[in-house]
Write a protein that holds these residues in place. Structure first.
Motif, PDB file in Angstrom:
ATOM      1  N   ASP A   1      21.215  71.816  -8.388  1.00 36.67           N
ATOM      2  CA  ASP A   1      20.225  72.015  -9.449  1.00 36.67           C
ATOM      3  C   ASP A   1      18.844  71.558  -9.015  1.00 36.67           C
ATOM      4  O   ASP A   1      17.833  72.016  -9.565  1.00 36.67           O
ATOM      5  N   ALA A   2      18.789  70.653  -8.042  1.00 35.45           N
ATOM      6  CA  ALA A   2      17.511  70.130  -7.568  1.00 35.45           C
ATOM      7  C   ALA A   2      17.712  69.505  -6.198  1.00 35.45           C
ATOM      8  O   ALA A   2      18.848  69.297  -5.751  1.00 35.45           O
TER       9      ALA A   2
ATOM     10  N   ALA B   1      32.198  61.772  -8.428  1.00 36.69           N
ATOM     11  CA  ALA B   1      31.412  62.651  -9.298  1.00 36.69           C
ATOM     12  C   ALA B   1      32.179  63.009 -10.564  1.00 36.69           C
ATOM     13  O   ALA B   1      31.601  63.074 -11.661  1.00 36.69           O
ATOM     14  N   GLN B   2      33.470  63.232 -10.428  1.00 30.85           N
ATOM     15  CA  GLN B   2      34.285  63.552 -11.606  1.00 30.85           C
ATOM     16  C   GLN B   2      34.421  62.349 -12.533  1.00 30.85           C
ATOM     17  O   GLN B   2      34.386  62.485 -13.759  1.00 30.85           O
TER      18      GLN B   2
ATOM     19  N   LYS C   1      24.712  61.812 -16.697  1.00 32.20           N
ATOM     20  CA  LYS C   1      24.062  63.088 -17.007  1.00 32.20           C
ATOM     21  C   LYS C   1      23.641  63.891 -15.775  1.00 32.20           C
ATOM     22  O   LYS C   1      23.301  65.079 -15.906  1.00 32.20           O
ATOM     23  N   ALA C   2      23.612  63.268 -14.598  1.00 36.41           N
ATOM     24  CA  ALA C   2      23.309  63.977 -13.357  1.00 36.41           C
ATOM     25  C   ALA C   2      23.707  63.074 -12.200  1.00 36.41           C
ATOM     26  O   ALA C   2      23.742  61.847 -12.336  1.00 36.41           O
ATOM     27  N   ILE C   3      23.992  63.695 -11.045  1.00 33.76           N
ATOM     28  CA  ILE C   3      24.387  62.904  -9.881  1.00 33.76           C
ATOM     29  C   ILE C   3      23.637  63.393  -8.651  1.00 33.76           C
ATOM     30  O   ILE C   3      23.508  64.593  -8.423  1.00 33.76           O
TER      31      ILE C   3
ATOM     32  N   ILE D   1      27.853  68.737 -14.663  1.00 32.21           N
ATOM     33  CA  ILE D   1      26.553  68.081 -14.815  1.00 32.21           C
ATOM     34  C   ILE D   1      25.666  68.437 -13.612  1.00 32.21           C
ATOM     35  O   ILE D   1      26.170  68.846 -12.562  1.00 32.21           O
ATOM     36  N   PRO D   2      24.337  68.297 -13.745  1.00 36.72           N
ATOM     37  CA  PRO D   2      23.443  68.649 -12.639  1.00 36.72           C
ATOM     38  C   PRO D   2      23.739  67.848 -11.370  1.00 36.72           C
ATOM     39  O   PRO D   2      24.038  66.655 -11.422  1.00 36.72           O
TER      40      PRO D   2
END
Length: 329
Positions: free
Chosen positions: A224-225, A160-161, A169-171, A200-201
């Motif tokens: 975030d989701a 992720a980093q 922009k998101a993972i 990031i999200p």
């Protein structure tokens, strides 16, 4: 909580409910239903980074469509950085507004080509793929992974980093390792830790099967989701159910038989139209299996349905079935 929109790059995602990219399932008819019932984003099934098959009907059907109800998001899969970049470019040319990179698929036929979750074993290659794809397109690029290759090598924080440094922009993180496949229970501690370590999200995925679980995972991970996959098979209105629960803290009444019938008929007709009768008949069968599996005596109906060789007869059979079924207790 649901009304909290978030951004993936310049794209505004209207809510926190996302339909997963599922091979052989997340086609245009299915994504359309997910959007219709409240998904803020729906990803296509994975598009192979293989120039030799890009001209085929199967590949063309996986590309973004002008008929998409929401954001045109295409997932790509492969292991060669240059091929992945070309694949992303191709899909953007054909209308994709977001590119997702698959590094989470556990299937042997994908992993033996060093694609999908197999890539998690090679962070340097992961970095090169991500850099090449991000630099190749002018739309947001996202990444889907698992927690690691196996329980002894959970490296989702590291990946992720790397992704964040590369401009992802998101993972999305599925709470299992590749070794787990879909066995056992998904865990959310790893997702929670990733969220703490990047900006990031983060999208949580895995075993989110009902509104209560969705609420629990969102709160626990601070994601975030959430991404819904298998739970939407035969129940694309699960996004609507989760959305209602998150907003009202109560369960939405179950759909009655007539409402379900109308959804199923709409879906099967759109499958016939999208694929044509020959292929559409085959694809309709698996969706009808999921739609009907919770009804008494549905096994007999599915056996009969599998023998039908005409689109109009499939529709007629479904009409008749929904006039006679009762719900399992």
């Amino acid at each position: 909580m649901l009304s909290k929109s978030f951004n993936i790059g310049h794209l505004n995602i209207k809510n926190r409910l996302i339909a997963a990219p599922m091979a052989g399932i997340s086609d245009l008819p299915f994504r359309s239903l997910c959007y219709q019932f409240g998904a803020g984003l729906a990803f296509s099934e994975m598009f192979l980074a293989n120039e030799q098959i890009w001209h085929t009907e199967q590949s063309l059907q996986k590309m973004a469509s002008k008929h998409e109800l929401g954001i045109k998001a295409v997932q790509i899969v492969g292991s060669d950085p240059d091929e992945m970049a070309k694949t992303a470019e191709l899909n953007v040319i054909h209308g994709a507004e977001l590119i997702d990179i698959n590094m989470g698929c556990p299937a042997k036929k994908v992993n033996k080509k060093l694609a999908g979750s197999a890539l998690l074993q090679y962070p340097n290659l992961v970095e090169q793929i991500l850099l090449n794809v991000v630099q190749a397109v002018n739309v947001p690029v996202t990444l889907k992974i698992r927690t690691g290759w196996d329980k002894a090598h959970k490296n989702c924080i590291e990946i992720a980093q790397i992704a964040q440094r590369c401009g992802i922009k998101a993972i999305t993180i599925h709470g299992r390792t590749r070794e787990c496949l879909f066995k056992g229970l998904a865990e959310y501690d790893s997702i929670k830790e990733v969220k703490k370590n990047i900006t990031i999200p983060v999208i949580a995925n895995g075993d989110i099967t009902c509104p209560e679980k969705a609420n629990e995972v969102l709160k626990y991970t601070n994601a975030d989701a959430i991404m819904i996959g298998r739970a939407a098979q035969g129940k694309p209105w699960i996004f609507e159910d989760i959305g209602f629960y998150l907003e009202n803290k109560s369960l939405k009444p179950e759909k009655n038989i007539d409402e379900v019938k109308q959804i199923v008929l709409q879906h099967i007709k759109s499958i016939h139209q999208f694929y044509g009768e020959k292929k559409g008949l085959l694809i309709a069968r698996k969706h009808v299996f999921w739609y009907t599996q919770n009804y008494i005596n549905s096994d007999h109906f599915r056996r009969l349905f599998s023998a039908i060789n005409h689109a109009t007869q499939q529709i007629d059979a479904l009409e008749a079935f929904f006039c006679t079924i009762t719900v399992k207790s």
